[in-house]
Design a protein around this motif. Sequence first.
Motif, PDB file in Angstrom:
ATOM      1  N   LEU A   1       0.829  -1.197   0.000  1.00 34.10           N
ATOM      2  CA  LEU A   1       0.000   0.000   0.000  1.00 34.10           C
ATOM      3  C   LEU A   1       0.870   1.255   0.000  1.00 34.10           C
ATOM      4  O   LEU A   1       1.907   1.306   0.662  1.00 34.10           O
ATOM      5  CB  LEU A   1      -0.908   0.014   1.224  1.00 34.10           C
ATOM      6  CG  LEU A   1      -1.800  -1.211   1.462  1.00 34.10           C
ATOM      7  CD1 LEU A   1      -2.723  -0.960   2.654  1.00 34.10           C
ATOM      8  CD2 LEU A   1      -2.597  -1.567   0.230  1.00 34.10           C
ATOM      9  N   VAL A   2       0.434   2.257  -0.739  1.00 28.68           N
ATOM     10  CA  VAL A   2       1.092   3.564  -0.787  1.00 28.68           C
ATOM     11  C   VAL A   2       0.031   4.611  -0.468  1.00 28.68           C
ATOM     12  O   VAL A   2      -1.009   4.656  -1.129  1.00 28.68           O
ATOM     13  CB  VAL A   2       1.723   3.833  -2.164  1.00 28.68           C
ATOM     14  CG1 VAL A   2       2.285   5.255  -2.230  1.00 28.68           C
ATOM     15  CG2 VAL A   2       2.829   2.821  -2.459  1.00 28.68           C
ATOM     16  N   GLY A   3       0.287   5.448   0.506  1.00 28.75           N
ATOM     17  CA  GLY A   3      -0.730   6.383   0.978  1.00 28.75           C
ATOM     18  C   GLY A   3      -0.779   7.707   0.247  1.00 28.75           C
ATOM     19  O   GLY A   3      -1.341   8.681   0.761  1.00 28.75           O
ATOM     20  N   PHE A   4      -0.214   7.741  -0.960  1.00 26.40           N
ATOM     21  CA  PHE A   4      -0.194   8.961  -1.754  1.00 26.40           C
ATOM     22  C   PHE A   4      -0.533   8.624  -3.195  1.00 26.40           C
ATOM     23  O   PHE A   4      -0.375   7.476  -3.621  1.00 26.40           O
ATOM     24  CB  PHE A   4       1.188   9.631  -1.663  1.00 26.40           C
ATOM     25  CG  PHE A   4       1.544  10.054  -0.264  1.00 26.40           C
ATOM     26  CD1 PHE A   4       1.244  11.328   0.191  1.00 26.40           C
ATOM     27  CD2 PHE A   4       2.159   9.158   0.604  1.00 26.40           C
ATOM     28  CE1 PHE A   4       1.555  11.714   1.490  1.00 26.40           C
ATOM     29  CE2 PHE A   4       2.478   9.533   1.906  1.00 26.40           C
ATOM     30  CZ  PHE A   4       2.170  10.812   2.341  1.00 26.40           C
TER      31      PHE A   4
ATOM     32  N   SER B   1       7.757  10.225  -6.705  1.00 28.05           N
ATOM     33  CA  SER B   1       8.904   9.325  -6.558  1.00 28.05           C
ATOM     34  C   SER B   1       8.604   8.125  -5.665  1.00 28.05           C
ATOM     35  O   SER B   1       9.087   7.019  -5.928  1.00 28.05           O
ATOM     36  CB  SER B   1      10.109  10.090  -6.008  1.00 28.05           C
ATOM     37  OG  SER B   1       9.784  10.736  -4.795  1.00 28.05           O
ATOM     38  N   LEU B   2       7.813   8.303  -4.595  1.00 24.76           N
ATOM     39  CA  LEU B   2       7.481   7.179  -3.711  1.00 24.76           C
ATOM     40  C   LEU B   2       6.753   6.088  -4.486  1.00 24.76           C
ATOM     41  O   LEU B   2       7.095   4.905  -4.404  1.00 24.76           O
ATOM     42  CB  LEU B   2       6.625   7.660  -2.544  1.00 24.76           C
ATOM     43  CG  LEU B   2       6.018   6.574  -1.649  1.00 24.76           C
ATOM     44  CD1 LEU B   2       7.111   5.749  -0.993  1.00 24.76           C
ATOM     45  CD2 LEU B   2       5.108   7.186  -0.601  1.00 24.76           C
ATOM     46  N   ASP B   3       5.747   6.472  -5.256  1.00 22.84           N
ATOM     47  CA  ASP B   3       4.969   5.523  -6.045  1.00 22.84           C
ATOM     48  C   ASP B   3       5.840   4.850  -7.101  1.00 22.84           C
ATOM     49  O   ASP B   3       5.806   3.627  -7.277  1.00 22.84           O
ATOM     50  CB  ASP B   3       3.793   6.244  -6.705  1.00 22.84           C
ATOM     51  CG  ASP B   3       2.991   5.327  -7.619  1.00 22.84           C
ATOM     52  OD1 ASP B   3       2.233   4.489  -7.098  1.00 22.84           O
ATOM     53  OD2 ASP B   3       3.115   5.454  -8.852  1.00 22.84           O
TER      54      ASP B   3
ATOM     55  N   ILE C   1       1.483  -5.008   3.184  1.00 23.25           N
ATOM     56  CA  ILE C   1       2.460  -4.153   3.853  1.00 23.25           C
ATOM     57  C   ILE C   1       2.302  -2.735   3.312  1.00 23.25           C
ATOM     58  O   ILE C   1       1.494  -2.481   2.424  1.00 23.25           O
ATOM     59  CB  ILE C   1       3.908  -4.664   3.661  1.00 23.25           C
ATOM     60  CG1 ILE C   1       4.314  -4.595   2.189  1.00 23.25           C
ATOM     61  CG2 ILE C   1       4.047  -6.087   4.201  1.00 23.25           C
ATOM     62  CD1 ILE C   1       5.786  -4.919   1.947  1.00 23.25           C
ATOM     63  N   VAL C   2       3.083  -1.815   3.837  1.00 20.22           N
ATOM     64  CA  VAL C   2       3.005  -0.431   3.388  1.00 20.22           C
ATOM     65  C   VAL C   2       4.398   0.099   3.088  1.00 20.22           C
ATOM     66  O   VAL C   2       5.372  -0.284   3.746  1.00 20.22           O
ATOM     67  CB  VAL C   2       2.313   0.467   4.453  1.00 20.22           C
ATOM     68  CG1 VAL C   2       3.119   0.504   5.751  1.00 20.22           C
ATOM     69  CG2 VAL C   2       2.097   1.886   3.933  1.00 20.22           C
ATOM     70  N   MET C   3       4.495   0.958   2.074  1.00 18.43           N
ATOM     71  CA  MET C   3       5.716   1.721   1.821  1.00 18.43           C
ATOM     72  C   MET C   3       5.368   3.174   2.124  1.00 18.43           C
ATOM     73  O   MET C   3       4.431   3.736   1.544  1.00 18.43           O
ATOM     74  CB  MET C   3       6.170   1.588   0.374  1.00 18.43           C
ATOM     75  CG  MET C   3       7.493   2.306   0.089  1.00 18.43           C
ATOM     76  SD  MET C   3       8.947   1.465   0.779  1.00 18.43           S
ATOM     77  CE  MET C   3       9.166   0.169  -0.449  1.00 18.43           C
ATOM     78  N   THR C   4       6.100   3.775   3.043  1.00 17.11           N
ATOM     79  CA  THR C   4       5.717   5.104   3.523  1.00 17.11           C
ATOM     80  C   THR C   4       6.921   6.006   3.732  1.00 17.11           C
ATOM     81  O   THR C   4       8.014   5.523   4.040  1.00 17.11           O
ATOM     82  CB  THR C   4       4.935   4.985   4.846  1.00 17.11           C
ATOM     83  OG1 THR C   4       4.544   6.299   5.291  1.00 17.11           O
ATOM     84  CG2 THR C   4       5.781   4.322   5.924  1.00 17.11           C
ATOM     85  N   PRO C   5       6.750   7.312   3.577  1.00 16.67           N
ATOM     86  CA  PRO C   5       7.795   8.233   4.026  1.00 16.67           C
ATOM     87  C   PRO C   5       7.756   8.342   5.541  1.00 16.67           C
ATOM     88  O   PRO C   5       6.793   7.905   6.189  1.00 16.67           O
ATOM     89  CB  PRO C   5       7.402   9.558   3.355  1.00 16.67           C
ATOM     90  CG  PRO C   5       5.931   9.457   3.162  1.00 16.67           C
ATOM     91  CD  PRO C   5       5.625   8.008   2.926  1.00 16.67           C
TER      92      PRO C   5
ATOM     93  N   GLY D   1      18.540  18.859   5.966  1.00 17.81           N
ATOM     94  CA  GLY D   1      17.787  17.682   6.350  1.00 17.81           C
ATOM     95  C   GLY D   1      17.411  16.815   5.168  1.00 17.81           C
ATOM     96  O   GLY D   1      17.523  17.232   4.009  1.00 17.81           O
ATOM     97  N   ALA D   2      16.983  15.612   5.479  1.00 18.18           N
ATOM     98  CA  ALA D   2      16.583  14.652   4.451  1.00 18.18           C
ATOM     99  C   ALA D   2      15.462  13.787   4.999  1.00 18.18           C
ATOM    100  O   ALA D   2      15.173  13.793   6.199  1.00 18.18           O
ATOM    101  CB  ALA D   2      17.777  13.781   4.043  1.00 18.18           C
ATOM    102  N   GLY D   3      14.821  13.064   4.114  1.00 15.17           N
ATOM    103  CA  GLY D   3      13.772  12.140   4.515  1.00 15.17           C
ATOM    104  C   GLY D   3      14.103  10.737   4.061  1.00 15.17           C
ATOM    105  O   GLY D   3      15.149  10.504   3.437  1.00 15.17           O
ATOM    106  N   TRP D   4      13.223   9.785   4.382  1.00 16.28           N
ATOM    107  CA  TRP D   4      13.434   8.408   3.932  1.00 16.28           C
ATOM    108  C   TRP D   4      12.110   7.718   3.691  1.00 16.28           C
ATOM    109  O   TRP D   4      11.058   8.133   4.181  1.00 16.28           O
ATOM    110  CB  TRP D   4      14.281   7.603   4.912  1.00 16.28           C
ATOM    111  CG  TRP D   4      13.955   7.714   6.376  1.00 16.28           C
ATOM    112  CD1 TRP D   4      14.657   8.399   7.322  1.00 16.28           C
ATOM    113  CD2 TRP D   4      12.850   7.095   7.083  1.00 16.28           C
ATOM    114  NE1 TRP D   4      14.061   8.256   8.556  1.00 16.28           N
ATOM    115  CE2 TRP D   4      12.956   7.465   8.445  1.00 16.28           C
ATOM    116  CE3 TRP D   4      11.789   6.272   6.690  1.00 16.28           C
ATOM    117  CZ2 TRP D   4      12.048   7.038   9.406  1.00 16.28           C
ATOM    118  CZ3 TRP D   4      10.862   5.857   7.645  1.00 16.28           C
ATOM    119  CH2 TRP D   4      11.011   6.234   8.997  1.00 16.28           C
ATOM    120  N   TYR D   5      12.179   6.661   2.893  1.00 14.59           N
ATOM    121  CA  TYR D   5      11.054   5.760   2.655  1.00 14.59           C
ATOM    122  C   TYR D   5      11.382   4.412   3.291  1.00 14.59           C
ATOM    123  O   TYR D   5      12.531   3.949   3.240  1.00 14.59           O
ATOM    124  CB  TYR D   5      10.826   5.536   1.161  1.00 14.59           C
ATOM    125  CG  TYR D   5      10.524   6.781   0.361  1.00 14.59           C
ATOM    126  CD1 TYR D   5       9.566   7.693   0.782  1.00 14.59           C
ATOM    127  CD2 TYR D   5      11.192   7.038  -0.834  1.00 14.59           C
ATOM    128  CE1 TYR D   5       9.275   8.823   0.039  1.00 14.59           C
ATOM    129  CE2 TYR D   5      10.912   8.166  -1.588  1.00 14.59           C
ATOM    130  CZ  TYR D   5       9.959   9.059  -1.149  1.00 14.59           C
ATOM    131  OH  TYR D   5       9.679  10.175  -1.891  1.00 14.59           O
TER     132      TYR D   5
END
Length: 269
Positions: free
Chosen positions: A27-30, A35-37, A82-86, A240-244
């Motif tokens: 699942l992807v919540g966006f 880029s996440l998708d 499962i989920v892939m999320t930032p 700063g940075a983020g992650w998936y």
Amino acid sequence: MLRSLALSLLLLLSNAAVAQDRTLRILVGFPAGASLDAMTRLVADKMKDSLGHPVVVENRPGAGGRIVMQAIKNGPTDGSVIVMTPLVTVVTAPHIYKDLGYDAFADFAPIAHAADFLFAFAVGPSVPAKSLADYIALAKQDPKYTNYASAAPGSLPHFFSILFADKAGLKLNHVGYRGTALAMTDLFGGQIAAFMGTAGDLAAHHKAGKLRVLVTSGAQRASQLPDVPTFRELKYDIEGAGWYAAYGHAAMPKEAIDRVSKAMSAALR
């Protein structure tokens, strides 16, 4: 005896078929188009080969990714979903919302760290700013340049924009969207002046001349945007940075976690 053997063989074949046909849903919540998708779909396509069964990606946008986290919490515990999320859903959201509908620490099992990403601030083609200094001057002179977007209210790009505005002495007006693609469409069309998002989502459009990325958030320049300075280069104390990452239900069996984690890591490599 023959009938018993035949029934046993039929049962074995049936179980094998079920195992073979079992599908892993990520699942992807966006919304699609960011880029996440894109990353999740590339990974899923590779994972199906090593797992030996279908891996499908389902977009369930809404509430800044919190809807899919609730779906994982209330969903099957066997690891089939499962989920892939930032990081926003498990790191920042618990500090923003009183009632998330889930416990970021107790309700999920971490599976794999997928990727890191930087943030970038861009202006649309109708904004005559060639640099961050140009944009700041325009925004101070004309309110029409102060409207900016992020992919979701309460997201890290939203907070990075607030930090930038504070450091630059600006009053910016945030417009929260349900995903990057919708915000980018309005940026191209001039409905909004600026956008804070991930460097990966903006790089191709910057190179194509559809928008201008003015600054990025890393300690060094983003590899996709080597011509764009960082906040620190421009003397702003912002970095700063983020992650998936992938998560499953807290009760997901360890063997299932290990199996999916191994397949995902191999796919990412």
